[in-house]
Scaffold this motif. Structure first.
Motif, short mmCIF file in Angstrom:
data_model
loop_
_atom_site.label_atom_id
_atom_site.label_comp_id
_atom_site.label_asym_id
_atom_site.label_seq_id
_atom_site.Cartn_x
_atom_site.Cartn_y
_atom_site.Cartn_z
N ASN A 56 0.84 -1.19 0.00
CA ASN A 56 0.00 0.00 0.00
C ASN A 56 0.88 1.25 0.00
OD1 ASN A 56 -2.32 1.49 -0.02
ND2 ASN A 56 -2.60 1.41 2.20
N GLN A 57 1.97 1.20 -0.74
CA GLN A 57 2.92 2.30 -0.82
C GLN A 57 3.18 2.65 -2.28
OE1 GLN A 57 5.02 3.91 1.85
NE2 GLN A 57 3.09 3.32 2.81
N TRP A 58 3.60 3.87 -2.49
CA TRP A 58 3.98 4.34 -3.82
C TRP A 58 5.41 4.85 -3.76
CZ3 TRP A 58 0.79 5.64 -8.29
CH2 TRP A 58 -0.47 5.01 -8.25
N PHE A 59 6.02 5.01 -4.94
CA PHE A 59 7.35 5.60 -4.97
C PHE A 59 7.45 6.59 -6.12
CE2 PHE A 59 7.78 1.94 -7.74
CZ PHE A 59 8.61 2.36 -8.76
N CYS A 60 8.46 7.43 -6.03
CA CYS A 60 8.70 8.48 -7.02
C CYS A 60 10.22 8.57 -7.20
CB CYS A 60 8.14 9.80 -6.49
SG CYS A 60 8.57 11.25 -7.43
N VAL A 61 10.66 8.58 -8.44
CA VAL A 61 12.06 8.80 -8.78
C VAL A 61 12.10 10.05 -9.66
CG1 VAL A 61 14.10 7.88 -9.94
CG2 VAL A 61 12.60 6.35 -8.65
N ALA A 62 12.97 10.98 -9.31
CA ALA A 62 13.08 12.23 -10.07
C ALA A 62 14.51 12.41 -10.55
CB ALA A 62 12.68 13.41 -9.19
N GLU A 130 21.19 14.73 -10.87
CA GLU A 130 20.84 14.20 -9.56
C GLU A 130 19.68 13.23 -9.70
OE1 GLU A 130 20.52 16.92 -6.16
OE2 GLU A 130 21.20 18.48 -7.54
N LEU A 131 19.69 12.21 -8.88
CA LEU A 131 18.60 11.24 -8.85
C LEU A 131 18.03 11.24 -7.43
CD1 LEU A 131 17.12 8.98 -10.41
CD2 LEU A 131 18.81 7.39 -9.49
N LEU A 132 16.74 11.56 -7.31
CA LEU A 132 16.07 11.58 -6.02
C LEU A 132 15.03 10.47 -5.99
CD1 LEU A 132 15.32 15.42 -5.76
CD2 LEU A 132 17.33 14.19 -4.93
N ALA A 133 14.85 9.85 -4.83
CA ALA A 133 13.86 8.78 -4.70
C ALA A 133 13.05 9.01 -3.42
CB ALA A 133 14.55 7.43 -4.65
N TYR A 134 11.75 8.77 -3.50
CA TYR A 134 10.83 8.94 -2.38
C TYR A 134 9.89 7.76 -2.32
CZ TYR A 134 12.22 13.84 -3.08
OH TYR A 134 12.93 15.00 -3.25
N SER A 135 9.40 7.44 -1.12
CA SER A 135 8.32 6.46 -0.98
C SER A 135 7.34 6.99 0.05
CB SER A 135 8.87 5.09 -0.56
OG SER A 135 9.41 5.15 0.75
N GLY A 136 6.08 6.57 -0.08
CA GLY A 136 5.04 7.01 0.84
C GLY A 136 3.68 6.61 0.32
N THR A 137 2.66 7.24 0.85
CA THR A 137 1.31 6.96 0.39
C THR A 137 1.13 7.55 -1.01
OG1 THR A 137 0.35 9.01 1.23
CG2 THR A 137 0.43 7.12 2.76
N LYS A 138 0.10 7.13 -1.71
CA LYS A 138 -0.17 7.65 -3.05
C LYS A 138 -0.31 9.18 -3.00
CE LYS A 138 -3.37 7.30 -6.94
NZ LYS A 138 -4.57 6.63 -7.48
N GLY A 139 -1.05 9.69 -2.02
CA GLY A 139 -1.24 11.13 -1.90
C GLY A 139 0.07 11.87 -1.67
N GLN A 140 0.92 11.34 -0.80
CA GLN A 140 2.20 11.98 -0.53
C GLN A 140 3.08 12.00 -1.77
OE1 GLN A 140 3.32 9.28 2.62
NE2 GLN A 140 2.98 10.84 4.21
N ILE A 141 3.11 10.88 -2.47
CA ILE A 141 3.97 10.78 -3.66
C ILE A 141 3.46 11.69 -4.78
CG2 ILE A 141 4.76 9.20 -5.48
CD1 ILE A 141 6.22 9.07 -2.69
N LEU A 142 2.16 11.74 -4.99
CA LEU A 142 1.62 12.63 -6.02
C LEU A 142 1.90 14.09 -5.69
CD1 LEU A 142 -1.73 10.89 -7.02
CD2 LEU A 142 0.48 10.84 -8.20
#
Length: 158
Positions: A56-62, A130-142
């Motif tokens: 139930n987690q999402w991630f984001c890579v920027a 730079e490469l950034l990565a995050y994980s969290g709830t769908k709302g947080q990641i969006l």
């Protein structure tokens, strides 16, 4: 598009200056954004958002940079569908089953370096990304992705 036309349900360009491309390795597609269409003031050039499988987690890579090509002459990778046509500084590739059964299915987001310079007998290109990565709830990641991309409206998901 670099290989063939991308179906409209797989890609959207927005007035706020960003493009959304579906990466799922279901079919082979490659897109590129011309350097003249990149928002130079935004350090963030590409964001990938997805759910973690079976969680139930999402991630984001920027991917962030100011060292990407700024004009066509700095781009190195021509489109297979039109080698003499425009080139892109930000690219995204979707590899799929059509690539062959022995191949690994994958997707990627590329930031090109500025064009190389000849230094003696070597071609040299460099840049800082730079490469950034995050994980969290769908709302947080969006919310993080929305902030990185610099859009005012919530990102829509596939």
């Amino acid at each position: 598009d670099y290989f063939k036309a991308v179906p409209p349900e797989r890609i959207e360009a927005y007035r706020e200056g960003y493009t959304r491309f579906k990466l799922d390795a279901v079919d082979v597609y490659k897109i590129a954004i011309r350097p003249e269409h990149v928002r130079r003031e935004n350090f963030c050039k590409a964001v990938y958002v997805a759910p973690f499988p079976e969680k139930n987690q999402w991630f984001c890579v920027a991917k962030l940079t100011h060292d990407d090509p700024t004009v066509q002459s700095e781009c190195q990778d021509p489109a297979k569908s039109n080698p003499q046509g425009p080139r892109g500084g930000i690219q995204s590739y979707n590899n799929g089953p059509q690539a062959g059964p022995e191949m690994l299915y994958f997707s990627e987001i590329e930031l090109q370096f500025r064009h190389y310079k000849i230094n003696g007998t070597s071609a040299v290109a460099s840049g800082t990304h730079e490469l950034l990565a995050y994980s969290g709830t769908k709302g947080q990641i969006l919310e993080i992705a929305q902030t990185l991309v610099g859009v005012s409206a919530a990102l829509r998901m596939y």
